[in-house]
Design a protein around this motif. Structure first.
Motif, PDB file in Angstrom:
ATOM      1  N   TYR A  56       0.782  -1.316   0.020  1.00 28.03           N
ATOM      2  CA  TYR A  56       0.139   0.053   0.223  1.00 28.03           C
ATOM      3  C   TYR A  56       0.994   1.237  -0.083  1.00 28.03           C
ATOM      4  CZ  TYR A  56      -3.233   3.663   1.417  1.00 28.03           C
ATOM      5  OH  TYR A  56      -3.806   4.726   1.596  1.00 28.03           O
ATOM      6  N   LEU A  57       1.896   1.269   0.620  1.00 20.41           N
ATOM      7  CA  LEU A  57       2.718   2.448   0.771  1.00 20.41           C
ATOM      8  C   LEU A  57       3.620   2.733  -0.508  1.00 20.41           C
ATOM      9  CD1 LEU A  57       4.650   4.507   2.063  1.00 20.41           C
ATOM     10  CD2 LEU A  57       6.141   2.846   2.688  1.00 20.41           C
TER      11      LEU A  57
ATOM     12  N   TRP B 121       2.245   1.918  -3.568  1.00 18.33           N
ATOM     13  CA  TRP B 121       1.290   2.196  -4.341  1.00 18.33           C
ATOM     14  C   TRP B 121       0.852   3.577  -4.145  1.00 18.33           C
ATOM     15  CZ3 TRP B 121      -3.952   3.992  -3.122  1.00 18.33           C
ATOM     16  CH2 TRP B 121      -4.780   3.787  -4.398  1.00 18.33           C
ATOM     17  N   TRP B 122       0.756   3.992  -2.553  1.00 18.75           N
ATOM     18  CA  TRP B 122       0.402   5.477  -2.469  1.00 18.75           C
ATOM     19  C   TRP B 122       1.552   6.332  -3.072  1.00 18.75           C
ATOM     20  CZ3 TRP B 122       3.802   8.158   0.963  1.00 18.75           C
ATOM     21  CH2 TRP B 122       3.298   9.389   1.586  1.00 18.75           C
ATOM     22  N   GLN B 123       2.964   5.781  -2.944  1.00 18.85           N
ATOM     23  CA  GLN B 123       4.025   6.723  -3.390  1.00 18.85           C
ATOM     24  C   GLN B 123       3.859   6.521  -5.007  1.00 18.85           C
ATOM     25  OE1 GLN B 123       7.538   4.550  -1.906  1.00 18.85           O
ATOM     26  NE2 GLN B 123       7.548   6.243  -0.349  1.00 18.85           N
TER      27      GLN B 123
ATOM     28  N   GLN C  49       0.889   6.449  -6.873  1.00 20.20           N
ATOM     29  CA  GLN C  49      -0.184   7.749  -7.326  1.00 20.20           C
ATOM     30  C   GLN C  49       0.399   9.122  -6.933  1.00 20.20           C
ATOM     31  OE1 GLN C  49      -3.650   6.805  -5.485  1.00 20.20           O
ATOM     32  NE2 GLN C  49      -3.463   8.418  -3.975  1.00 20.20           N
ATOM     33  N   ASP C  50       1.087   9.109  -5.920  1.00 19.37           N
ATOM     34  CA  ASP C  50       1.549  10.478  -5.201  1.00 19.37           C
ATOM     35  C   ASP C  50       2.666  10.995  -6.245  1.00 19.37           C
ATOM     36  OD1 ASP C  50       1.120  12.519  -3.118  1.00 19.37           O
ATOM     37  OD2 ASP C  50       3.450  12.144  -2.813  1.00 19.37           O
TER      38      ASP C  50
ATOM     39  N   ALA D 290      -5.125   3.758  -9.867  1.00 13.64           N
ATOM     40  CA  ALA D 290      -5.810   3.105  -8.714  1.00 13.64           C
ATOM     41  C   ALA D 290      -6.074   1.619  -9.487  1.00 13.64           C
ATOM     42  CB  ALA D 290      -7.042   3.847  -8.377  1.00 13.64           C
TER      43      ALA D 290
ATOM     44  N   VAL E  53       1.772   6.805   6.763  1.00 14.20           N
ATOM     45  CA  VAL E  53       0.981   7.322   5.470  1.00 14.20           C
ATOM     46  C   VAL E  53      -0.320   8.290   5.548  1.00 14.20           C
ATOM     47  CG1 VAL E  53       0.288   6.611   3.300  1.00 14.20           C
ATOM     48  CG2 VAL E  53       2.072   5.424   3.989  1.00 14.20           C
ATOM     49  N   ILE E  54      -1.235   7.395   6.723  1.00 16.97           N
ATOM     50  CA  ILE E  54      -2.359   8.262   6.674  1.00 16.97           C
ATOM     51  C   ILE E  54      -2.354   9.593   7.468  1.00 16.97           C
ATOM     52  CG2 ILE E  54      -4.580   8.034   8.052  1.00 16.97           C
ATOM     53  CD1 ILE E  54      -4.440   4.893   8.049  1.00 16.97           C
TER      54      ILE E  54
ATOM     55  N   GLU F 271      -0.114  11.832   7.250  1.00 14.93           N
ATOM     56  CA  GLU F 271       1.145  12.552   6.385  1.00 14.93           C
ATOM     57  C   GLU F 271       1.541  13.650   6.549  1.00 14.93           C
ATOM     58  OE1 GLU F 271       2.343  13.456   1.547  1.00 14.93           O
ATOM     59  OE2 GLU F 271       0.328  12.686   2.205  1.00 14.93           O
TER      60      GLU F 271
ATOM     61  N   TYR G 210      11.147   4.129  -4.161  1.00 12.74           N
ATOM     62  CA  TYR G 210      10.858   3.454  -2.887  1.00 12.74           C
ATOM     63  C   TYR G 210      12.219   3.265  -1.715  1.00 12.74           C
ATOM     64  CZ  TYR G 210       8.785   0.247   0.767  1.00 12.74           C
ATOM     65  OH  TYR G 210       8.599  -0.051   1.945  1.00 12.74           O
TER      66      TYR G 210
END
Length: 283
Positions: free
Chosen positions: A125-126, A128-130, A132-133, A147, A209-210, A212, A278
């Motif tokens: 998830y981290l 994937w978050w990076q 899209q960010d 997504a 991550v949540i 941030e 990453y």
């Protein structure tokens, strides 16, 4: 501190008659073959000196319990059996060897696989978050494209392979070291379980991550350092080895993991050329 899950252990003065041993009954062991009985009679470890022990406590008459004293160091075999789980968790977070011995040798935890999967999901998830960010395009269609489930599954596969490479690097070093300096064969199954359990620090990736903020990259580096420290202590406790050997095993694991990361980047299968790396920057 004596408010554990067993209601607190109290020393008793009961006679040996009617005494039953905690975590194992001698009458049941006598029915087993001699070889099996020998291994079953020493299935626990003293958390202070790492010596094998037949029992953790004795249950006297009227429910009075007494902690077993280690014959080697003359200290309680496992004081944590009367501690609250929260106290044990705090001591494990502090990387105390006694807490690790209690968890690895004197408890029956069968959540290694589930914890491993959950930690890998957090790491995926981290990533994937990076992924899209890192995109500068705010078009909703572009967000939907990032997504897609494929991206998350791809990050999960990469995280799994890199963790496998890390473990293989550790096992390879220990196997080579054991062949050079012959001694008692290490229990790689127990070591694998210890490494999986000591990966629990990766669960902190989701809160990082949540919530941030500008210090998120620093938090991610500290989480990585904490996980490596937990692995270091798990190797040291499981194999009862020197700190230097445990440190070298961790270094070999990191080298193998770095080789896997480099391979993914050469194959352009990692987070992507348009994304922040990453491994190199955030973790």
């Amino acid at each position: 501190m004596g408010t554990g899950g067993r209601g607190g252990l109290r020393p008793g003065k009961g006679s040996p008659e009617g005494v039953t041993t905690g975590k194992g009954n001698p009458e049941e062991m006598s029915a087993t073959p001699p070889a099996a009985a020998a291994s079953a009679s020493c299935q626990y470890r003293c958390i202070e000196c790492n010596q094998e022990a037949k029992e953790l406590y004795r249950d006297y008459n009227h429910g009075v319990l007494k902690i077993t004293i280690c014959k080697s160091c003359q200290k309680p075999v496992d004081k944590y059996i009367e501690y609250d789980p929260v106290i044990i968790l705090i001591n494990a977070i502090l990387c105390k060897a006694q807490a690790y011995r209690h968890i690895l040798f004197n408890t029956k935890i069968n959540m290694h696989g589930k914890l491993c999967i959950f930690c890998l999901l957090c790491e995926a998830y981290l990533r994937w978050w990076q992924l899209q960010d890192s995109s500068q395009n705010t078009d909703p269609d572009d967000f939907i494209r990032y997504a897609k489930e494929w991206d998350f599954y791809r990050m999960f596969a990469i995280a799994s392979l890199e963790q496998a490479a890390f473990f293989i690097g550790i096992f390879t070093f220990l196997w080579i070291e054991g062949s050079i300096a012959p001694k008692k064969n290490p229990n790689f199954v127990l070591l694998l379980k210890a490494l999986l359990l000591s990966s629990y620090g990766k669960l902190l990736l989701i809160p990082a991550v949540i919530w941030e903020h500008e210090y998120t990259p620093l938090c991610l580096r500290l989480i990585k350092l904490f996980v490596l420290t937990s692995h270091f202590q798990a190797i040291r406790v499981t194999l009862n080895t020197r700190r230097k050997l445990s440190f070298l095993a961790i270094v070999c694991g990191l080298l193998a993991e770095s080789a896997m990361v480099h391979f993914f980047r050469r194959m352009e299968w990692d987070i992507g050329s348009d994304c922040v790396g990453y491994k190199s920057q955030d973790f």
